[in-house]
Motif scaffolding. Structure first.
Motif, PDB file in Angstrom:
ATOM      1  N   UNK A 181       0.835  -1.195   0.000  1.00  0.00           N
ATOM      2  CA  UNK A 181       0.000   0.000   0.000  1.00  0.00           C
ATOM      3  C   UNK A 181       0.871   1.247   0.000  1.00  0.00           C
ATOM      4  N   UNK A 182       0.567   2.164  -0.904  1.00  0.00           N
ATOM      5  CA  UNK A 182       1.313   3.419  -0.986  1.00  0.00           C
ATOM      6  C   UNK A 182       0.626   4.542  -0.225  1.00  0.00           C
ATOM      7  N   UNK A 183      -0.656   4.346   0.061  1.00  0.00           N
ATOM      8  CA  UNK A 183      -1.439   5.352   0.784  1.00  0.00           C
ATOM      9  C   UNK A 183      -2.643   4.664   1.400  1.00  0.00           C
ATOM     10  N   UNK A 184      -3.272   5.342   2.309  1.00  0.00           N
ATOM     11  CA  UNK A 184      -4.489   4.801   2.907  1.00  0.00           C
ATOM     12  C   UNK A 184      -5.613   4.848   1.872  1.00  0.00           C
ATOM     13  N   UNK A 234     -20.280  -0.807 -15.263  1.00  0.00           N
ATOM     14  CA  UNK A 234     -20.241  -1.749 -16.377  1.00  0.00           C
ATOM     15  C   UNK A 234     -19.047  -2.660 -16.120  1.00  0.00           C
ATOM     16  N   UNK A 235     -18.997  -3.766 -16.824  1.00  0.00           N
ATOM     17  CA  UNK A 235     -17.837  -4.640 -16.667  1.00  0.00           C
ATOM     18  C   UNK A 235     -16.559  -3.883 -17.011  1.00  0.00           C
ATOM     19  N   UNK A 236     -16.620  -3.064 -18.061  1.00  0.00           N
ATOM     20  CA  UNK A 236     -15.444  -2.321 -18.494  1.00  0.00           C
ATOM     21  C   UNK A 236     -15.035  -1.266 -17.463  1.00  0.00           C
ATOM     22  N   UNK A 237     -16.006  -0.554 -16.880  1.00  0.00           N
ATOM     23  CA  UNK A 237     -15.639   0.483 -15.905  1.00  0.00           C
ATOM     24  C   UNK A 237     -15.066  -0.141 -14.639  1.00  0.00           C
ATOM     25  N   UNK A 238     -15.611  -1.291 -14.228  1.00  0.00           N
ATOM     26  CA  UNK A 238     -15.083  -1.972 -13.048  1.00  0.00           C
ATOM     27  C   UNK A 238     -13.657  -2.454 -13.307  1.00  0.00           C
ATOM     28  N   UNK A 239     -13.427  -3.076 -14.456  1.00  0.00           N
ATOM     29  CA  UNK A 239     -12.087  -3.573 -14.778  1.00  0.00           C
ATOM     30  C   UNK A 239     -11.087  -2.427 -14.892  1.00  0.00           C
ATOM     31  N   UNK A 240     -11.506  -1.311 -15.471  1.00  0.00           N
ATOM     32  CA  UNK A 240     -10.606  -0.164 -15.607  1.00  0.00           C
ATOM     33  C   UNK A 240     -10.222   0.388 -14.239  1.00  0.00           C
ATOM     34  N   UNK A 241     -11.186   0.479 -13.334  1.00  0.00           N
ATOM     35  CA  UNK A 241     -10.890   0.985 -11.995  1.00  0.00           C
ATOM     36  C   UNK A 241      -9.967   0.026 -11.249  1.00  0.00           C
ATOM     37  N   UNK A 242     -10.223  -1.271 -11.333  1.00  0.00           N
ATOM     38  CA  UNK A 242      -9.366  -2.237 -10.649  1.00  0.00           C
ATOM     39  C   UNK A 242      -7.935  -2.167 -11.192  1.00  0.00           C
ATOM     40  N   UNK A 243      -7.789  -1.994 -12.500  1.00  0.00           N
ATOM     41  CA  UNK A 243      -6.452  -1.877 -13.091  1.00  0.00           C
ATOM     42  C   UNK A 243      -5.750  -0.613 -12.578  1.00  0.00           C
ATOM     43  N   UNK A 244      -6.494   0.485 -12.485  1.00  0.00           N
ATOM     44  CA  UNK A 244      -5.893   1.731 -12.009  1.00  0.00           C
ATOM     45  C   UNK A 244      -5.523   1.635 -10.538  1.00  0.00           C
ATOM     46  N   UNK A 245      -6.399   1.048  -9.730  1.00  0.00           N
ATOM     47  CA  UNK A 245      -6.111   0.930  -8.292  1.00  0.00           C
ATOM     48  C   UNK A 245      -4.997  -0.072  -8.024  1.00  0.00           C
ATOM     49  N   UNK A 246      -4.807  -1.022  -8.926  1.00  0.00           N
ATOM     50  CA  UNK A 246      -3.767  -2.032  -8.741  1.00  0.00           C
ATOM     51  C   UNK A 246      -2.365  -1.545  -9.052  1.00  0.00           C
ATOM     52  N   UNK A 247      -2.263  -0.371  -9.615  1.00  0.00           N
ATOM     53  CA  UNK A 247      -0.926   0.156  -9.952  1.00  0.00           C
ATOM     54  C   UNK A 247      -0.325   0.926  -8.837  1.00  0.00           C
TER      55      UNK A 247
END
Length: 73
Positions: free
Chosen positions: A13-16, A60-73
């Motif tokens: 984790x880089x931040x809370x 949407x499936x795409x918006x969820x996947x995009x957010x998970x990819x962004x949060x995973x970085x």
């Protein structure tokens, strides 16, 4: 001499997490507990129970996947 190893669950984790991220995590856990096993089931659960996506729109499936990819970085 080797020190004892231990699990630090937030070691990457880089931040809370933000309030939105906490709410989303809770909603994802609830969806899994209620039997969601696929991405469409998870997205449907989020749209039923919230929270809405970051832009206030339905998930949407795409918006969820995009957010998970962004949060995973």
């Amino acid at each position: 001499m080797q020190t004892d190893r231990y699990l630090e669950p937030h070691q990457a984790r880089k931040r809370a997490p933000t309030t939105f991220e906490d709410l989303l995590g809770d909603a994802i856990e609830r969806a899994f507990a209620e039997g969601a096993h696929t991405l469409p089931e998870l997205v449907a659960s989020l749209n039923r129970t919230g929270p809405s996506s970051e832009n206030g729109q339905a998930w949407t499936e795409q918006s969820f996947q995009a957010l998970m990819a962004r949060l995973g970085n």
